[in-house]
Design a protein around this motif. Structure first.
Motif, PDB file in Angstrom:
ATOM      1  N   LEU A   5       0.705  -1.080  -0.033  1.00  0.00           N
ATOM      2  CA  LEU A   5       0.139  -0.039  -0.268  1.00  0.00           C
ATOM      3  C   LEU A   5       0.935   1.301   0.011  1.00  0.00           C
ATOM      4  O   LEU A   5       0.225   2.457  -0.232  1.00  0.00           O
ATOM      5  CB  LEU A   5      -0.820   0.088   1.140  1.00  0.00           C
ATOM      6  CG  LEU A   5      -1.977  -0.941   1.485  1.00  0.00           C
ATOM      7  CD1 LEU A   5      -2.751  -0.804   2.725  1.00  0.00           C
ATOM      8  CD2 LEU A   5      -2.978  -0.603   0.224  1.00  0.00           C
ATOM      9  N   VAL A   6       2.154   1.088   0.459  1.00  0.00           N
ATOM     10  CA  VAL A   6       2.793   2.430   0.306  1.00  0.00           C
ATOM     11  C   VAL A   6       3.044   3.162  -0.723  1.00  0.00           C
ATOM     12  O   VAL A   6       2.852   4.379  -0.768  1.00  0.00           O
ATOM     13  CB  VAL A   6       4.375   2.131   1.129  1.00  0.00           C
ATOM     14  CG1 VAL A   6       5.404   3.292   0.788  1.00  0.00           C
ATOM     15  CG2 VAL A   6       4.357   1.528   2.266  1.00  0.00           C
ATOM     16  N   PRO A   7       3.174   2.572  -1.873  1.00  0.00           N
ATOM     17  CA  PRO A   7       3.158   3.372  -3.283  1.00  0.00           C
ATOM     18  C   PRO A   7       1.982   4.292  -3.457  1.00  0.00           C
ATOM     19  O   PRO A   7       2.088   5.171  -3.824  1.00  0.00           O
ATOM     20  CB  PRO A   7       3.625   2.305  -4.416  1.00  0.00           C
ATOM     21  CG  PRO A   7       4.171   1.376  -3.692  1.00  0.00           C
ATOM     22  CD  PRO A   7       3.637   1.274  -2.096  1.00  0.00           C
ATOM     23  N   ALA A   8       0.748   3.346  -3.153  1.00  0.00           N
ATOM     24  CA  ALA A   8      -0.497   4.219  -3.305  1.00  0.00           C
ATOM     25  C   ALA A   8      -0.648   5.161  -2.424  1.00  0.00           C
ATOM     26  O   ALA A   8      -1.274   6.472  -2.636  1.00  0.00           O
ATOM     27  CB  ALA A   8      -1.561   3.170  -3.212  1.00  0.00           C
ATOM     28  N   LEU A   9      -0.174   4.917  -1.124  1.00  0.00           N
ATOM     29  CA  LEU A   9      -0.114   6.178  -0.090  1.00  0.00           C
ATOM     30  C   LEU A   9       0.646   7.169  -0.540  1.00  0.00           C
ATOM     31  O   LEU A   9       0.405   8.499  -0.217  1.00  0.00           O
ATOM     32  CB  LEU A   9       0.468   5.398   1.310  1.00  0.00           C
ATOM     33  CG  LEU A   9       0.535   6.426   2.471  1.00  0.00           C
ATOM     34  CD1 LEU A   9      -0.667   7.299   2.833  1.00  0.00           C
ATOM     35  CD2 LEU A   9       1.516   5.702   3.595  1.00  0.00           C
ATOM     36  N   ALA A  10       1.839   7.181  -1.016  1.00  0.00           N
ATOM     37  CA  ALA A  10       2.856   8.001  -1.612  1.00  0.00           C
ATOM     38  C   ALA A  10       2.293   8.851  -2.310  1.00  0.00           C
ATOM     39  O   ALA A  10       2.029  10.082  -2.575  1.00  0.00           O
ATOM     40  CB  ALA A  10       3.961   7.402  -1.873  1.00  0.00           C
ATOM     41  N   ALA A 131      -7.965   4.441   4.863  1.00  0.00           N
ATOM     42  CA  ALA A 131      -7.593   3.648   3.752  1.00  0.00           C
ATOM     43  C   ALA A 131      -6.480   2.690   3.583  1.00  0.00           C
ATOM     44  O   ALA A 131      -6.043   1.893   3.159  1.00  0.00           O
ATOM     45  CB  ALA A 131      -7.682   4.733   2.500  1.00  0.00           C
ATOM     46  N   TYR A 132      -5.059   3.412   4.183  1.00  0.00           N
ATOM     47  CA  TYR A 132      -3.855   2.909   4.343  1.00  0.00           C
ATOM     48  C   TYR A 132      -3.487   2.406   5.467  1.00  0.00           C
ATOM     49  O   TYR A 132      -2.325   1.663   5.623  1.00  0.00           O
ATOM     50  CB  TYR A 132      -3.010   3.907   3.996  1.00  0.00           C
ATOM     51  CG  TYR A 132      -3.384   4.675   2.451  1.00  0.00           C
ATOM     52  CD1 TYR A 132      -3.036   3.734   1.443  1.00  0.00           C
ATOM     53  CD2 TYR A 132      -4.079   5.741   2.244  1.00  0.00           C
ATOM     54  CE1 TYR A 132      -3.393   4.342   0.127  1.00  0.00           C
ATOM     55  CE2 TYR A 132      -4.418   6.053   0.996  1.00  0.00           C
ATOM     56  CZ  TYR A 132      -4.105   5.710  -0.075  1.00  0.00           C
ATOM     57  OH  TYR A 132      -4.663   5.911  -1.490  1.00  0.00           O
ATOM     58  N   THR A 133      -4.424   2.224   6.553  1.00  0.00           N
ATOM     59  CA  THR A 133      -3.866   1.424   7.844  1.00  0.00           C
ATOM     60  C   THR A 133      -4.981   0.256   8.177  1.00  0.00           C
ATOM     61  O   THR A 133      -5.854   0.658   9.083  1.00  0.00           O
ATOM     62  CB  THR A 133      -3.553   2.431   9.044  1.00  0.00           C
ATOM     63  OG1 THR A 133      -4.872   3.168   9.112  1.00  0.00           O
ATOM     64  CG2 THR A 133      -2.417   3.253   8.699  1.00  0.00           C
ATOM     65  N   PRO A 134      -5.063  -0.688   7.158  1.00  0.00           N
ATOM     66  CA  PRO A 134      -6.343  -1.476   7.476  1.00  0.00           C
ATOM     67  C   PRO A 134      -5.948  -2.283   9.114  1.00  0.00           C
ATOM     68  O   PRO A 134      -7.215  -2.699   9.368  1.00  0.00           O
ATOM     69  CB  PRO A 134      -6.193  -2.714   6.395  1.00  0.00           C
ATOM     70  CG  PRO A 134      -4.851  -2.405   5.705  1.00  0.00           C
ATOM     71  CD  PRO A 134      -4.433  -0.929   6.130  1.00  0.00           C
ATOM     72  N   ASP A 135      -4.875  -2.591   9.537  1.00  0.00           N
ATOM     73  CA  ASP A 135      -4.582  -3.039  10.771  1.00  0.00           C
ATOM     74  C   ASP A 135      -4.669  -2.090  11.891  1.00  0.00           C
ATOM     75  O   ASP A 135      -4.698  -2.455  13.220  1.00  0.00           O
ATOM     76  CB  ASP A 135      -3.551  -4.018  10.757  1.00  0.00           C
ATOM     77  CG  ASP A 135      -2.232  -3.178  10.375  1.00  0.00           C
ATOM     78  OD1 ASP A 135      -2.173  -1.966   9.976  1.00  0.00           O
ATOM     79  OD2 ASP A 135      -1.344  -3.695  10.467  1.00  0.00           O
ATOM     80  N   THR A 136      -4.654  -0.581  11.467  1.00  0.00           N
ATOM     81  CA  THR A 136      -4.575   0.396  12.587  1.00  0.00           C
ATOM     82  C   THR A 136      -3.710   0.021  13.597  1.00  0.00           C
ATOM     83  O   THR A 136      -3.974   0.430  14.827  1.00  0.00           O
ATOM     84  CB  THR A 136      -5.944   0.580  13.170  1.00  0.00           C
ATOM     85  OG1 THR A 136      -6.448  -0.484  13.890  1.00  0.00           O
ATOM     86  CG2 THR A 136      -7.054   1.231  11.983  1.00  0.00           C
ATOM     87  N   THR A 137      -2.591  -0.485  13.494  1.00  0.00           N
ATOM     88  CA  THR A 137      -1.479  -0.424  14.797  1.00  0.00           C
ATOM     89  C   THR A 137      -0.815   0.682  14.533  1.00  0.00           C
ATOM     90  O   THR A 137      -0.769   1.522  13.542  1.00  0.00           O
ATOM     91  CB  THR A 137      -0.372  -1.751  14.115  1.00  0.00           C
ATOM     92  OG1 THR A 137       0.266  -1.495  13.033  1.00  0.00           O
ATOM     93  CG2 THR A 137      -1.224  -3.114  14.090  1.00  0.00           C
ATOM     94  N   LEU A 138      -0.258   1.142  15.711  1.00  0.00           N
ATOM     95  CA  LEU A 138       0.613   2.344  15.931  1.00  0.00           C
ATOM     96  C   LEU A 138       1.855   2.394  14.747  1.00  0.00           C
ATOM     97  O   LEU A 138       1.968   3.556  14.217  1.00  0.00           O
ATOM     98  CB  LEU A 138       1.349   2.155  17.187  1.00  0.00           C
ATOM     99  CG  LEU A 138       1.714   3.592  17.508  1.00  0.00           C
ATOM    100  CD1 LEU A 138       0.573   4.787  17.601  1.00  0.00           C
ATOM    101  CD2 LEU A 138       2.236   3.745  19.387  1.00  0.00           C
ATOM    102  N   GLY A 139       2.366   1.348  14.617  1.00  0.00           N
ATOM    103  CA  GLY A 139       3.420   1.165  13.458  1.00  0.00           C
ATOM    104  C   GLY A 139       3.040   1.753  12.115  1.00  0.00           C
ATOM    105  O   GLY A 139       3.582   2.282  11.378  1.00  0.00           O
TER     106      GLY A 139
END
Length: 197
Positions: A5-10, A131-139
């Motif tokens: 997901l990082v390229p899409a997030l960027a 949209a870009y943190t489906p697991d919603t962890t702090l990391g």
């Protein structure tokens, strides 16, 4: 977080950071009125303030909005009122001359605090977290904030430089007044999607 997901997030961070919005319009006005160097605290306040906002939104503020929906409406109304005030201040900014202490650019703290009443920042932050943190962890949330911070600062710098370059054209009071009123009006127009979703 799924690193695919990082390229899409960027891409999302770039598009949402480079397009017109309250921060960019105010930086363009600041660059034109005060120059690049004096606008650096304003730029850093936006970049760092927004990243901190994404961290806090992801870490739990969204749950407050879900539990108390009226808090979101209160924030929205306050944001619109504050942006109208800023539009008025930009439109009526006096020309700055050497040694003139009348006009001052936004400070780091003011710009960082502004992110909390900036509708576009809220939209960007909530979208990025949902949209870009489906697991919603702090990391995962920290990674979203980091990506935004890395992309946002160069993007908003472009707007400050454009404003600084426009200062060459804004050499007389009439042109500067027209520019400032145009920037103020565009800031008001940027509220349209907030007021009429």
């Amino acid at each position: 977080m799924n690193f695919d997901l990082v390229p899409a997030l960027a891409m999302f961070a770039f598009v949402s950071s480079i397009t017109p919005g309250p921060n960019n319009l105010m930086l363009m006005a600041s660059g034109a009125n005060f120059g690049f160097r004096q606008s650096i605290p304003h730029m850093l306040g936006i970049g760092i303030g927004f990243s901190v906002m994404v961290l806090l939104v992801g870490a739990g503020l969204v749950q407050v909005f879900d539990a108390y929906p009226i808090s979101h409406q209160i924030l929205k109304v306050g944001s619109v009122i504050y942006l109208l005030y800023l539009a008025w201040k930009i439109a009526n900014a006096a020309p700055v001359t050497a040694g003139d202490g009348a006009g001052k650019p936004m400070t780091f703290v003011q710009a960082a605090a502004f992110q909390w009443v900036n509708p576009k920042a809220w939209s960007m932050g909530l979208t990025a977290v949902s949209a870009y943190t489906p697991d919603t962890t702090l990391g995962a949330i920290a990674l979203v904030a980091l990506v935004f911070g890395a992309i946002n600062l160069p993007s908003i710098t472009v707007w400050t430089v454009m404003g600084q370059q426009m200062a060459r054209v804004l050499t007389n009071r009439t042109r500067l007044v027209v520019f400032n009123w145009t920037m103020g009006a565009l800031l008001v127009v940027s509220l349209y999607p907030v007021v009429f979703p």
